[in-house]
Motif scaffolding. Structure first.
Motif, PDB file in Angstrom:
ATOM      1  N   ILE A  80       0.837  -1.201   0.000  1.00 23.98           N
ATOM      2  CA  ILE A  80       0.000   0.000   0.000  1.00 23.98           C
ATOM      3  C   ILE A  80       0.875   1.255   0.000  1.00 23.98           C
ATOM      4  N   ALA A  81       1.897   1.264   0.843  1.00 23.96           N
ATOM      5  CA  ALA A  81       2.782   2.429   0.908  1.00 23.96           C
ATOM      6  C   ALA A  81       3.498   2.654  -0.420  1.00 23.96           C
ATOM      7  N   GLU A  82       4.010   1.600  -1.031  1.00 23.82           N
ATOM      8  CA  GLU A  82       4.714   1.743  -2.310  1.00 23.82           C
ATOM      9  C   GLU A  82       3.753   2.139  -3.431  1.00 23.82           C
ATOM     10  N   SER A  83       2.512   1.688  -3.360  1.00 28.17           N
ATOM     11  CA  SER A  83       1.510   2.110  -4.352  1.00 28.17           C
ATOM     12  C   SER A  83       1.246   3.606  -4.240  1.00 28.17           C
ATOM     13  N   ALA A  84       1.111   4.101  -3.009  1.00 25.61           N
ATOM     14  CA  ALA A  84       0.878   5.533  -2.810  1.00 25.61           C
ATOM     15  C   ALA A  84       2.064   6.354  -3.306  1.00 25.61           C
ATOM     16  N   LEU A  85       3.276   5.919  -2.983  1.00 28.17           N
ATOM     17  CA  LEU A  85       4.464   6.627  -3.447  1.00 28.17           C
ATOM     18  C   LEU A  85       4.591   6.567  -4.969  1.00 28.17           C
ATOM     19  N   CYS A  86       4.260   5.444  -5.540  1.00 26.77           N
ATOM     20  CA  CYS A  86       4.305   5.293  -6.999  1.00 26.77           C
ATOM     21  C   CYS A  86       3.316   6.252  -7.657  1.00 26.77           C
ATOM     22  N   LEU A  87       2.125   6.355  -7.100  1.00 25.25           N
ATOM     23  CA  LEU A  87       1.135   7.292  -7.646  1.00 25.25           C
ATOM     24  C   LEU A  87       1.658   8.715  -7.635  1.00 25.25           C
ATOM     25  N   GLY A  88       2.313   9.094  -6.554  1.00 21.17           N
ATOM     26  CA  GLY A  88       2.797  10.458  -6.420  1.00 21.17           C
ATOM     27  C   GLY A  88       4.076  10.754  -7.177  1.00 21.17           C
ATOM     28  N   ARG A  89       4.913   9.746  -7.367  1.00 16.96           N
ATOM     29  CA  ARG A  89       6.240   9.991  -7.940  1.00 16.96           C
ATOM     30  C   ARG A  89       6.471   9.417  -9.329  1.00 16.96           C
ATOM     31  N   ASN A  90       5.783   8.341  -9.678  1.00 15.28           N
ATOM     32  CA  ASN A  90       6.115   7.627 -10.905  1.00 15.28           C
ATOM     33  C   ASN A  90       5.041   7.647 -11.972  1.00 15.28           C
ATOM     34  N   VAL A  91       3.847   8.108 -11.644  1.00 15.69           N
ATOM     35  CA  VAL A  91       2.736   7.993 -12.584  1.00 15.69           C
ATOM     36  C   VAL A  91       2.438   9.342 -13.214  1.00 15.69           C
TER      37      VAL A  91
END
Length: 159
Positions: A116-127
């Motif tokens: 969940i944490a990596e998904s949130a960070l991915c949304l904010g930084r990688n998408v």
């Protein structure tokens, strides 16, 4: 090897997610793609035990108003937990496809929170993309897989 297969409890949700991802990505798996989930049941005794424990837990939760703090697994149990998931596929020409996903912690407590944490960070930084209703696989696929491998203790292997 003969094993007993039973429906995976999350299959109704996961199946819809996989089919929507296939649609959003332009049908890379084909328009006639079929997907379902099953799990290996260790044995009838284990199924009966798990069913009895689940029913007893649900009755207890309903009667007491829910879980109390500290009612989950211990820190040691969470840290010693792990999982290996085997995905089997069959192509239209009959060839088999196999993939394995492993996690280095208890799937319910140790691994899910990291995902969940990596998904949130991915949304904010990688998408980067347009708005809409996306599935995680369609929106974050390769970037999220990389984050999960590097930071969350998951591995993904094709066999």
């Amino acid at each position: 090897m003969n094993v007993l297969l039973v429906p995976f409890p999350m299959a109704p949700v996961n199946t819809k997610n996989v089919h929507r991802t296939n649609f959003l990505l332009g049908h890379p798996y084909g328009t006639d793609f079929v997907y379902d989930e099953m799990m290996v049941a260790p044995g009838l005794g284990d199924i009966a035990r798990a069913t009895t424990e689940t029913v007893a837990t649900m009755v207890s939760l309903l009667g007491t108003g829910g879980l109390t703090p500290g009612a989950g697994p211990t820190r040691g149990e969470r840290e010693k937990g792990f999982y290996d998931i085997l995905f089997l596929g069959e192509l239209p020409d009959g060839r088999r496809v196999e993939a394995v996903v492993t996690g280095d912690r208890d799937p319910g407590y140790g691994s899910t929170s990291k995902m969940i944490a990596e998904s949130a960070l991915c949304l904010g930084r990688n998408v980067q993309g347009e708005g809409g209703i996306w599935t995680p696989g369609a929106l974050m696929g390769p970037a999220l897989r990389e984050r999960l491998q590097e930071r969350a203790g998951l591995t993904f292997h094709a066999r």
